[in-house]
Design a protein around this motif. Structure first.
Motif, short mmCIF file in Angstrom:
data_model
loop_
_atom_site.label_atom_id
_atom_site.label_comp_id
_atom_site.label_asym_id
_atom_site.label_seq_id
_atom_site.Cartn_x
_atom_site.Cartn_y
_atom_site.Cartn_z
N THR A 92 -6.68 6.26 -17.82
CA THR A 92 -6.38 5.21 -16.82
C THR A 92 -5.44 5.69 -15.71
OG1 THR A 92 -4.43 4.22 -17.93
CG2 THR A 92 -6.62 3.45 -18.64
N TYR A 93 -5.11 6.98 -15.66
CA TYR A 93 -4.16 7.46 -14.63
C TYR A 93 -4.72 7.28 -13.22
CZ TYR A 93 -1.01 10.71 -12.16
OH TYR A 93 -0.11 11.26 -11.29
N GLU A 94 -5.99 7.61 -13.03
CA GLU A 94 -6.59 7.49 -11.70
C GLU A 94 -6.60 6.04 -11.22
OE1 GLU A 94 -10.40 9.24 -12.23
OE2 GLU A 94 -9.67 11.30 -12.01
N GLU A 95 -6.86 5.12 -12.16
CA GLU A 95 -6.86 3.70 -11.80
C GLU A 95 -5.46 3.24 -11.39
OE1 GLU A 95 -8.21 5.05 -14.40
OE2 GLU A 95 -10.33 4.43 -14.49
N LYS A 96 -4.44 3.74 -12.08
CA LYS A 96 -3.06 3.36 -11.75
C LYS A 96 -2.66 3.91 -10.39
CE LYS A 96 -1.46 2.86 -16.51
NZ LYS A 96 -0.64 3.44 -17.60
N LEU A 97 -3.08 5.13 -10.09
CA LEU A 97 -2.79 5.71 -8.77
C LEU A 97 -3.44 4.89 -7.66
CD1 LEU A 97 -3.23 9.56 -9.41
CD2 LEU A 97 -1.09 8.34 -9.03
N GLU A 98 -4.69 4.51 -7.88
CA GLU A 98 -5.40 3.73 -6.87
C GLU A 98 -4.76 2.35 -6.68
OE1 GLU A 98 -7.87 2.88 -3.86
OE2 GLU A 98 -7.63 4.83 -4.85
N ALA A 99 -4.31 1.75 -7.78
CA ALA A 99 -3.65 0.44 -7.69
C ALA A 99 -2.36 0.54 -6.91
CB ALA A 99 -3.38 -0.09 -9.11
N ARG A 101 -1.70 2.77 -4.58
CA ARG A 101 -2.05 3.02 -3.17
C ARG A 101 -2.34 1.70 -2.45
NH1 ARG A 101 -5.80 7.19 -5.43
NH2 ARG A 101 -4.54 9.08 -5.64
N LYS A 102 -3.05 0.82 -3.11
CA LYS A 102 -3.37 -0.46 -2.49
C LYS A 102 -2.13 -1.34 -2.36
CE LYS A 102 -8.19 -0.61 -4.05
NZ LYS A 102 -9.18 -1.30 -4.92
N LYS A 103 -1.27 -1.30 -3.36
CA LYS A 103 -0.08 -2.16 -3.37
C LYS A 103 0.96 -1.73 -2.35
CE LYS A 103 2.91 -1.58 -6.68
NZ LYS A 103 3.53 -1.51 -8.02
N THR A 104 1.09 -0.41 -2.14
CA THR A 104 2.18 0.11 -1.31
C THR A 104 1.75 0.65 0.05
OG1 THR A 104 1.99 2.34 -2.25
CG2 THR A 104 3.43 0.78 -3.40
N ASP A 105 0.44 0.86 0.24
CA ASP A 105 -0.07 1.53 1.45
C ASP A 105 0.47 2.95 1.56
OD1 ASP A 105 -1.71 -0.54 2.37
OD2 ASP A 105 -0.04 -1.53 3.36
N LEU A 106 0.79 3.55 0.42
CA LEU A 106 1.22 4.95 0.37
C LEU A 106 0.21 5.73 -0.45
CD1 LEU A 106 5.01 4.46 -0.54
CD2 LEU A 106 4.11 5.07 1.72
N ASN A 107 0.06 7.02 -0.14
CA ASN A 107 -0.81 7.87 -0.95
C ASN A 107 -0.06 8.53 -2.10
OD1 ASN A 107 -3.30 7.46 0.30
ND2 ASN A 107 -2.84 8.93 1.91
N GLU A 108 1.26 8.58 -1.98
CA GLU A 108 2.07 9.16 -3.05
C GLU A 108 3.49 8.60 -2.99
OE1 GLU A 108 2.86 10.67 -5.69
OE2 GLU A 108 0.90 11.26 -6.42
N ALA A 109 4.34 9.08 -3.90
CA ALA A 109 5.69 8.52 -4.04
C ALA A 109 6.69 9.12 -3.07
CB ALA A 109 6.18 8.71 -5.47
N ILE A 110 6.23 9.85 -2.07
CA ILE A 110 7.14 10.44 -1.10
C ILE A 110 6.48 10.52 0.27
CG2 ILE A 110 6.43 12.84 -1.51
CD1 ILE A 110 9.49 13.54 -1.33
N VAL A 111 7.28 10.37 1.31
CA VAL A 111 6.82 10.53 2.69
C VAL A 111 7.69 11.60 3.33
CG1 VAL A 111 6.50 9.41 4.93
CG2 VAL A 111 6.12 8.11 2.82
N THR A 112 7.06 12.54 4.02
CA THR A 112 7.81 13.62 4.68
C THR A 112 7.44 13.67 6.16
OG1 THR A 112 6.07 15.25 4.15
CG2 THR A 112 7.88 15.01 2.58
N ARG A 130 8.46 2.37 -5.22
CA ARG A 130 7.38 1.41 -5.47
C ARG A 130 6.13 2.09 -6.01
NH1 ARG A 130 5.90 -1.06 -0.11
NH2 ARG A 130 6.22 1.11 0.51
N PHE A 131 5.98 3.38 -5.74
CA PHE A 131 4.79 4.13 -6.17
C PHE A 131 5.12 4.88 -7.45
CE2 PHE A 131 1.49 7.22 -6.39
CZ PHE A 131 0.43 6.77 -5.62
N ARG A 132 4.57 4.42 -8.58
CA ARG A 132 4.80 5.06 -9.89
C ARG A 132 6.28 5.28 -10.14
NH1 ARG A 132 1.83 4.18 -13.40
NH2 ARG A 132 1.50 2.37 -12.10
#
Length: 281
Positions: A92-99, A101-112, A130-132
């Motif tokens: 279920t890891y991929e599903e959690k990542l996708e969820a 992404r939709k919730k936060t409008d981020l692709n990952e837990a960091i922005v650079t 907010r992301f994982r």
């Protein structure tokens, strides 16, 4: 007169209808979790999410952090489209990542990205819990490493705001390897004479606190931020002693020499400008 009084209709307290409740926009007001003061969310945002009554620092998103520090129109994001996969086939890891992404409008837990702070150039990385829960996976480590390399190439300081629950369990040893990877990149920055400013926010824990978050030339933290490796209960059970009430807070770490300063968010841009000015000279 008595008859007139008796003829008057009784007045009753009324409960607002569901329709009336719906007419109040969601998110209009925010209650401070520290002092319970209720304030307009717009006013809280103008104050950089710092409570006017008690100084509590509410959480900020990564992009709000960039907006609060970089000069208007100067922010350029790095590696925005980089996304994580499921290298260990964790259920279920991929599903959690996708969820997330939709919730936060981020692709990952960091922005650079890069930009200027009162005219001084800098590369900055901001973790978003907010992301994982801001956990450190392969993409987080890779984006930090690339940002450090950009800092070296551009000859500007590297600033990092950490907010993390630690290593990402779904990526196992690959996540733990990011501790060494990012630390090696920061060592390269140091040998090149570069400047690294680390700011720990609430919470900064686990493998993040044990690696890049603690390696700054300047180590700062926001007030009352939780900073530590293992959880309080685990430590108490291990050493069989009761820990101080303020254990693993920013103020406790400052008192014991692990931090250089506890800095209010309202003073952060001014402090960073001063440091960048000193090192630019």
């Amino acid at each position: 007169m008595l008859k007139d009084f008796l003829k008057k209709k009784k007045r009753y307290a009324t409960i607002p209808s569901e329709r009336a409740k719906q007419e109040v926009p969601e998110g209009l007001m925010t209650k401070c979790p520290s002092c319970r003061t209720i304030m307009y969310t717009k006013e809280l945002k103008k104050n950089l999410y710092v409570c006017d009554s008690c100084g509590h620092h509410h959480r900020m998103t990564a992009y709000e952090r960039f907006d609060s520090l970089f000069d208007e129109g100067t922010f350029v994001e790095f590696d925005k489209d980089m996304i994580g996969e499921n290298p260990l086939d964790f259920p279920t890891y991929e599903e959690k990542l996708e969820a997330d992404r939709k919730k936060t409008d981020l692709n990952e837990a960091i922005v650079t990205g890069k930009g200027t702070i009162n005219g001084y150039g800098a590369v900055m990385a901001v973790m978003d819990s907010r992301f994982r829960m801001g956990s450190m996976g392969s993409v987080v480590g890779e984006k930090i490493t690339r940002a450090v390399e950009q800092s070296i190439e551009m000859g500007v300081p590297f600033i990092l705001f950490s907010a993390s629950g630690g290593a990402r369990m779904q990526e196992g040893v690959l996540s733990l390897m990011q501790m060494a990877k990012t630390s090696a990149a920061l060592e390269k920055l140091s040998r090149q004479g570069g400047l690294f400013i680390s700011i720990m926010t609430h919470p900064t824990t686990g493998g993040v606190s044990a690696s890049f978050a603690s390696l700054g030339d300047y180590n700062f933290a926001e007030p009352k931020a939780l900073i530590g490796f293992a959880g309080r209960r685990i430590i108490e059970q291990t050493i069989r002693q009761e820990l101080p009430e303020d254990f693993q807070t920013a103020e406790f770490l400052l008192k014991h020499g692990q931090l250089d300063r506890v800095v209010s968010r309202l003073e952060m841009k001014e402090l960073l400008t001063t440091i960048l000015d000193i090192h630019a000279s």
